[in-house]
Design a protein around this motif. Structure first.
Motif, PDB file in Angstrom:
ATOM      1  N   MET A  22     -21.168   8.380  64.666  1.00 51.39           N
ATOM      2  CA  MET A  22     -21.230   7.100  63.983  1.00 51.39           C
ATOM      3  C   MET A  22     -21.248   5.942  64.980  1.00 51.39           C
ATOM      4  N   GLU A  23     -20.562   6.107  66.097  1.00 53.60           N
ATOM      5  CA  GLU A  23     -20.446   5.039  67.082  1.00 53.60           C
ATOM      6  C   GLU A  23     -21.667   4.943  67.996  1.00 53.60           C
ATOM      7  N   TYR A  24     -22.183   6.093  68.445  1.00 55.50           N
ATOM      8  CA  TYR A  24     -23.173   6.088  69.519  1.00 55.50           C
ATOM      9  C   TYR A  24     -24.559   6.625  69.164  1.00 55.50           C
ATOM     10  N   VAL A  25     -24.709   7.312  68.078  1.00 59.64           N
ATOM     11  CA  VAL A  25     -25.991   7.926  67.758  1.00 59.64           C
ATOM     12  C   VAL A  25     -26.604   7.193  66.562  1.00 59.64           C
ATOM     13  N   SER A  26     -27.803   6.650  66.780  1.00 61.38           N
ATOM     14  CA  SER A  26     -28.459   5.991  65.651  1.00 61.38           C
ATOM     15  C   SER A  26     -28.947   7.052  64.679  1.00 61.38           C
ATOM     16  N   ASP A  27     -28.978   6.696  63.426  1.00 57.61           N
ATOM     17  CA  ASP A  27     -29.318   7.660  62.391  1.00 57.61           C
ATOM     18  C   ASP A  27     -30.776   8.071  62.424  1.00 57.61           C
ATOM     19  N   VAL A  28     -31.664   7.102  62.478  1.00 60.77           N
ATOM     20  CA  VAL A  28     -33.081   7.400  62.321  1.00 60.77           C
ATOM     21  C   VAL A  28     -33.884   6.636  63.374  1.00 60.77           C
ATOM     22  N   ASP A  29     -34.837   7.316  63.951  1.00 63.45           N
ATOM     23  CA  ASP A  29     -35.771   6.683  64.863  1.00 63.45           C
ATOM     24  C   ASP A  29     -36.637   5.714  64.052  1.00 63.45           C
TER      25      ASP A  29
END
Length: 122
Positions: A22-29
């Protein structure tokens, strides 16, 4: 007792992983999302090949490719739209995209384009 300890550790680790995502990984390109949201396959192919997101930003992998080369690649893709409609999996899609030859459109670009079109076709 060990089972309870293991379950607690496993639960805690899962929470840590979820917090990290949730903090570091974006959900969708954004480039994939923009292609996915197109109304027609032709639009998804156009958006995918031109390597633009909804804000008009070029994908960092493709910013050095001259637009005229992408336009040529796009027209060759659209000539094959009936073939695109018949594809059943990612490998077939990649093989079709990879079979289209335009100077300076390499495998990374073709893979990125395939991924975007594949998201729409999912």
């Amino acid at each position: 007792m060990k089972k309870t300890t293991y379950s607690y550790i496993n639960f805690k680790l899962k929470n840590i992983i979820e917090s990290y995502k949730m903090e570091y990984v974006s959900d969708v390109d954004p480039w994939i999302e923009y292609a996915w949201n197109q109304k027609t396959l032709a639009d998804a192919i156009r958006i995918s090949v031109l390597c633009k997101d909804k804000e008009g930003n070029c994908h960092p992998h493709q910013y050095r490719i001259v637009k005229s080369q992408l336009d040529i690649f796009l027209s060759k893709c659209l000539e094959n739209i009936t073939k695109f409609k018949k594809l059943m999996d990612f490998d077939e899609l990649f093989n079709l995209v990879n079979s289209i030859s335009v100077y300076n459109i390499g495998e990374l670009t073709k893979y990125d384009i395939t991924t975007r079109i594949g998201a729409y076709m999912e």
